[in-house]
Design a protein around this motif. Structure first.
Motif, short mmCIF file in Angstrom:
data_model
loop_
_atom_site.label_atom_id
_atom_site.label_comp_id
_atom_site.label_asym_id
_atom_site.label_seq_id
_atom_site.Cartn_x
_atom_site.Cartn_y
_atom_site.Cartn_z
N ILE A 162 0.81 -1.23 0.00
CA ILE A 162 0.00 0.00 0.00
C ILE A 162 0.84 1.28 0.00
N VAL A 163 0.27 2.28 -0.67
CA VAL A 163 0.90 3.60 -0.77
C VAL A 163 -0.10 4.60 -0.21
N THR A 164 0.35 5.41 0.75
CA THR A 164 -0.58 6.40 1.29
C THR A 164 0.19 7.64 1.77
N GLU A 165 -0.51 8.76 1.77
CA GLU A 165 0.15 10.05 2.00
C GLU A 165 0.28 10.40 3.48
N ILE A 166 1.45 10.93 3.80
CA ILE A 166 1.69 11.46 5.14
C ILE A 166 1.62 12.99 5.04
N MET A 167 1.07 13.64 6.06
CA MET A 167 0.94 15.10 5.98
C MET A 167 2.01 15.81 6.82
N ASN A 168 2.43 15.16 7.90
CA ASN A 168 3.50 15.77 8.70
C ASN A 168 4.18 14.69 9.53
N GLN A 169 5.33 15.04 10.08
CA GLN A 169 6.17 14.03 10.73
C GLN A 169 5.58 13.47 12.01
N THR A 170 4.61 14.18 12.62
CA THR A 170 4.02 13.64 13.85
C THR A 170 3.19 12.37 13.55
N GLN A 171 2.82 12.19 12.29
CA GLN A 171 2.03 11.00 11.91
C GLN A 171 2.89 9.76 11.71
N LEU A 172 4.21 9.93 11.68
CA LEU A 172 5.09 8.81 11.32
C LEU A 172 4.83 7.50 12.08
N PRO A 173 4.61 7.53 13.41
CA PRO A 173 4.39 6.26 14.12
C PRO A 173 3.19 5.46 13.56
N LEU A 174 2.25 6.16 12.93
CA LEU A 174 1.07 5.46 12.38
C LEU A 174 1.39 4.74 11.07
N PHE A 175 2.56 5.06 10.48
CA PHE A 175 2.87 4.57 9.14
C PHE A 175 3.79 3.34 9.14
N ASP A 176 3.96 2.71 10.31
CA ASP A 176 4.88 1.57 10.40
C ASP A 176 4.57 0.46 9.40
N ASP A 177 3.29 0.17 9.19
CA ASP A 177 2.93 -0.95 8.32
C ASP A 177 2.62 -0.52 6.88
N VAL A 178 2.83 0.76 6.60
CA VAL A 178 2.61 1.26 5.24
C VAL A 178 3.85 0.91 4.41
N ASP A 179 3.65 0.39 3.20
CA ASP A 179 4.80 -0.06 2.40
C ASP A 179 5.54 1.11 1.76
N ILE A 180 4.78 2.04 1.18
CA ILE A 180 5.41 3.21 0.54
C ILE A 180 4.71 4.46 1.07
#
Ligand code: PEP
Ligand code: MN
Length: 338
Positions: A162-180
């Motif tokens: 999966i590919v999904t957009e991050i908006m800011n660095q505070t969201q990074l911990p939520l993106f651990d299982d995101v592939d791209i």
């Protein structure tokens, strides 16, 4: 300035060479290719005598000045194409991947239905926004963490990365299982975010800002590579011009230019480039013809009811029909699609 090292140069001598350069006040980074390693000097190299360095260091094959401000992303520094491997697929020269899915994740049922269908049609990666950068604060902002959960459910169901957009660095911990992780057009020059995603060891899909030059685009990629993450995919998604009939103007010449200037994979997003569903097939074919390594196409189970970007989204049947044509054209280019 770069120094291309001889094949099989011993590591100990490479380390000594780097120490010497750094003692002279330069910072360095090493680019390791299949044949040669390249040591890149960052700093004011005007006084460095290239011939002297080559003559006095037997591990150095040759040296040259890199005049462009981008170094790590520069093909002169790293002549081999970067290939990014994720979930069993390869992104980069010689391959062609299609990323598809809705602009935004709207429900678990929706994203799973779209994922199954686009996979069946030949897409190899699933997209879907959970955090949406919208021009209006009154527009649908995405399902946030719940959207990511639904996206992960679709990944589990179909096996698609999966590919999904991050908006800011505070969201990074939520993106651990995101592939791209996608860094969108509006964040292309969010330098703090670029530095943070540069610390990760997962691929970053970097979209070109709609008013940014190609050099600025490459410099943004440079932020990510120079922070330690070599896995960057560049995405041309249209730029602002005087034209108003399309949402943006697809800068097709950016594709071969980026591929000449840089070793990074380059993909095209014909959906945001045009904003018009009916233009997506023609622009997709154009992208293949100019040498893109892939496409990102918005698709939706019911575009008329989409919460975001419905007018540019293909329905699942239109996507499937387009994929038949895409496969033929990619085969003609001699590229691999799985
Ligand atoms: C998107 O991919 O949905 C998106 C918002 O793209 P861009 O950043 O190119 O506008
Ligand atoms: Mn969109």
């Amino acid at each position: 300035m770069v120094f291309v090292l001889k094949k099989n140069a011993p590591q100990q001598k490479i380390d000594q060479f780097i120490q010497k350069i750094e003692a002279d006040g330069f910072s360095t980074f090493i680019s390791t290719g299949t044949e040669h390693s390249v040591v890149c000097l960052i700093g004011n190299t005007a006084k460095v005598d290239v011939d002297f360095v080559v003559q006095t260091n037997d591990i150095v094959e040759y040296g040259k000045r890199v005049t462009e401000p981008y170094k790590a992303v520069n093909r002169a520094v790293h002549p081999d194409d970067t290939l990014i491997k994720i979930g069993g697929i390869t992104i980069g020269e010689g391959f062609f991947q299609v990323i598809s899915g809705p602009c935004s994740v709207e429900s678990e049922k929706q994203i799973i239905e779209v994922a199954k269908s686009v996979k069946e049609s030949g897409a190899t990666l699933l997209r879907g926004g959970a955090f949406k950068p919208r021009s209006s604060p009154y527009s649908f902002q995405g399902l946030s963490e719940t959207g990511l959960k639904f996206l992960l459910a679709a990944k589990k169901e179909t096996g698609m990365p999966i590919v999904t957009e991050i908006m800011n660095q505070t969201q990074l911990p939520l993106f651990d299982d995101v592939d791209i992780i996608q860094v969108g057009a509006r964040n292309m020059q969010n330098f703090d975010l670029l530095k943070e995603v540069g610390r990760l060891s997962k691929p970053i899909l970097l979209k070109r800002g709609f008013s940014n030059t190609i050099e600025e685009f490459l410099m943004s990629a440079e932020y990510i590579l120079s922070a330690g993450n070599p896995q960057v995919i560049l995405c041309e998604r249209g730029i602002r011009t005087f034209e108003t009939m399309t949402r943006n103007t697809l800068d097709l010449s950016a594709v071969p230019l980026l591929k000449q200037k840089s070793h990074l994979p380059v993909i095209v997003d014909p959906s945001h480039a045009s904003g018009i569903r009916k233009l997506v097939p023609a622009l997709s074919k154009a992208a293949i013809a100019v040498g893109a390594d892939g496409l990102m196409i918005e698709s939706h189970n019911n575009p008329a009811e989409a919460l975001c970007d419905g007018a540019q989204s293909l329905d699942l049947e239109q996507f499937s029909t387009l994929m038949i044509d895409i496969k033929k054209r990619v085969a003609f280019e001699g590229k691999v699609m799985s």
